[in-house]
Scaffold this active site. Structure first.
Site, PDB file in Angstrom:
ATOM      1  N   VAL A  14       0.881  -1.214  -0.062  1.00  0.00           N
ATOM      2  CA  VAL A  14       0.165   0.121  -0.016  1.00  0.00           C
ATOM      3  C   VAL A  14       0.926   1.215   0.123  1.00  0.00           C
ATOM      4  CG1 VAL A  14      -1.754   1.211   1.288  1.00  0.00           C
ATOM      5  CG2 VAL A  14      -2.158  -1.108   1.015  1.00  0.00           C
ATOM      6  N   CYS A 258      -6.430  -9.218   2.652  1.00  0.00           N
ATOM      7  CA  CYS A 258      -7.333  -8.067   3.212  1.00  0.00           C
ATOM      8  C   CYS A 258      -8.563  -8.828   3.776  1.00  0.00           C
ATOM      9  CB  CYS A 258      -7.871  -7.346   2.189  1.00  0.00           C
ATOM     10  SG  CYS A 258      -6.440  -5.934   1.461  1.00  0.00           S
TER      11      CYS A 258
END
Length: 431
Positions: A14, A258
Site C-alpha cells: 500500500v 485483506c
C-alpha cells in the site's frame, strides 16, 4: 491543484503504491521505511513487488525529483504537510487488527510534526482508530484523517489512478478537504464523512465482497447436487444491475491480505459491542468449508485416498498477476492435501522459489509439465492466463491419472476432453 509535501510511512504494497502514485499526480513525496536495504533498492528504482506499472512510476518519480526514499520517519516528517501511515495492521490472536505499528509510528513522530500537519491512516484500521490516534498525538493543531485504500493486487496502480471513489473521514472538515484535494486531478466521486464512518466503509465493503463470494461458492455446490451449471447461473445473475457481474466466480475460497483479516476484525468489533453477526460468521465458516470441498474433489478422483499419491498443482499465489502468498486459498488447499498424505509438486509463474511462505510439503518446479509428470491428478488453484494455453496433449501423456481438477473453472473443458483428459470443475457438469 496545489502540490503538497507528503510523507508516506511504510513502503509495503500500500505504501509504495500510494507514494509512487501521489508523486505521479505532481506532489513531492518522501517514502520512509525502517529497512535500510529496501530503501537503498527503491532509491535505485529496484521494485521487488509484482505490480504492473509500479516500477515505471517509481522510476519516473525518482527521475523527476518528486519521489524520494529515506530510512526512518523522524527526519522525513519535519517539513511534511500530510503524513500517510501505511504500516502493517496484521490480525491479532483474537481476530482484531494489531495496531502496534500504527501507534508506534504515531508516538515517534507526534512531537516532530509541523504545525497544522495532517496525519492520515491509509492502512485498514478498526473503527475508533482516528480517535485513538488523536489522543496519542495530543496536539490540537494536528488533525487525524481516515483515508482507506481500495487497491486490488495486480491492478493497484490502475485502481489508485482510476478509483471508483475517494473516501475521506475526519472530525475536522478542513483537514478532510485538504486530503481530498490531493486526489483532485483524478476527478473521482468523493465521500467526505466523519472518521468512524470512513473507517467502517473499508470493512463494510470487504466483508460484503467476502459474503458475495461465499454465497456463490454455496450456490455452486448446490448446482452440483441439482444438476445445474454455475456458469449459466452466474451469467443470468450478473445481468441484474442490482447484483452485477463481479465477484460471482466460484473458486477454492477467498483469501489474500485483506478479506480474511478484515472479516475477522469486523466480527471481533461486533462482539466487542455485544452485537451478534451470524451472517458474517457464516461467511467465514462457509469459506473454510470450501477449501475442504476442493480437497474432497481431489480425493475422489484419486480413488478415495491420497496416501502416497503424487498431485500436481498449478498456481499457489492467492490470485493471478501477483507473487503474494499471504493467506492464499491455494496454499490452504495444498496444506490440506499434504495432511491427507499427498506428495505435492507445484508450478506458479509468479514465484521465484525463495518465498518465505512456501510450505515445506510443496516442491516447486520450473514449469507445468514437471508438475504434471507422474501425478495422479493435476489441480489448478490459481487462474494464471498462461495455464489456458498449455499443451494439454503433452500434459495428458505425462500424467499418471488423466484428471484435472479445476478449482477456478478457468480452463476450457472441451480442450481438455480432446486431449484425453477428464475435467472436474466447481458447480459445473464433469467434462
Amino acid at each position: 491543484m496545489f502540490a503538497r509535501r507528503i510523507v508516506v510511512v511504510g513502503t509495503g504494497y500500500v505504501g509504495l503504491t500510494t507514494g509512487a502514485c501521489l508523486a505521479s499526480l505532481g506532489h513531492r513525496v518522501v517514502c520512509s521505511d525502517l529497512d535500510a536495504a529496501k530503501v537503498a533498492r527503491l532509491s535505485e528504482a529496484d521494485v521487488r513487488i509484482r505490480e504492473p506499472g509500479l516500477p515505471e512510476l517509481v522510476r519516473e518519480g525518482l527521475a523527476a525529483g518528486r519521489l524520494e526514499f529515506v530510512v526512518g520517519s523522524a527526519s522525513a516528517v519535519r517539513e511534511a504537510e500530510v503524513v500517510f501511515l501505511c504500516v502493517p495492521t496484521p490480525m491479532g490472536a483474537d481476530g482484531s487488527a494489531d495496531l502496534a505499528a500504527v501507534e508506534a509510528v504515531t508516538r515517534e513522530v507526534r512531537d516532530l510534526l509541523p504545525h497544522g500537519c495532517v496525519l492520515v491512516t491509509k492502512s485498514t484500521v478498526p473503527v475508533g482508530t482516528a480517535a485513538r490516534l488523536r489522543e496519542l498525538v495530543d496536539r490540537p493543531d494536528i488533525a487525524v484523517v481516515s483515508n482507506p485504500e481500495f487497491l486490488r493486487e495486480g491492478s493497484a496502480v490502475h485502481d489508485f489512478l482510476n478509483p471508483d471513489r475517494i473516501v475521506v473521514g475526519s472530525d475536522t472538515q478542513d483537514a478532510a478537504e485538504r486530503v481530498a484535494a490531493l486526489y483532485a486531478r483524478l476527478g473521482a466521486p468523493t465521500v467526505l464523512t466523519d472518521a468512524a464512518s470512513a473507517e467502517m466503509v473499508k470493512y463494510a465493503a470487504n466483508c460484503f465482497l467476502a459474503t458475495k463470494l461465499s454465497y456463490v461458492n454455496a450456490i455452486a455446490e448446490l448446482c452440483e447436487r441439482l444438476g445445474a451449471d454455475i456458469a449459466d447461473v452466474t451469467e443470468g445473475m450478473g445481468f441484474d444491475r442490482r447484483i452485477g457481474q463481479s465477484f460471482l466466480q466460484p473458486g477454492p475460497g477467498w483469501g489474500g491480505s485483506c478479506l480474511p483479516k478484515d472479516t475477522a476484525a469486523l466480527l471481533q468489533a461486533a462482539e466487542s459491542v455485544d452485537f451478534d453477526f451470524p451472517l458474517l460468521r457464516a461467511t467465514i465458516t462457509s469459506n473454510e468449508r470450501q477449501r475442504e470441498r476442493m480437497v474432497d474433489k481431489v480425493v475422489e478422483v484419486c480413488g478415495g485416498s491420497l496416501a502416497g499419491s503424487r498431485v500436481g498443482l498449478l498456481g499457489l499465489t492467492f490470485k493471478a498477476g501477483t507473487d503474494d502468498l499471504r493467506d492464499s486459498p491455494a496454499l490452504r488447499v495444498a496444506r490440506l492435501l499434504a495432511a491427507r498424505g499427498a506428495e505435492l509438486v507445484a508450478f506458479d509463474p509468479g514465484l521465484r522459489g525463495d518465498e518465505r511462505d512456501l510450505p515445506e510439503q510443496v516442491v516447486l518446479v520450473d514449469d507445468a509439465y514437471q508438475a504434471a509428470k507422474g501425478a495422479a491428478a493435476l489441480v489448478l488453484l490459481t487462474e494464471w492466463p498462461e495455464f489456458r494455453t498449455l499443451d494439454w496433449s503433452r500434459l495428458a501423456e505425462l500424467l499418471d491419472g488423466p484428471v484435472v481438477v479445476d478449482t477456478r473453472n478457468h480452463l476450457d473443458p472441451d480442450v481438455l476432453r480432446r486431449a484425453g483428459l477428464t475435467w472436474r470443475g466447481v458447480g459445473r457438469p464433469t467434462g
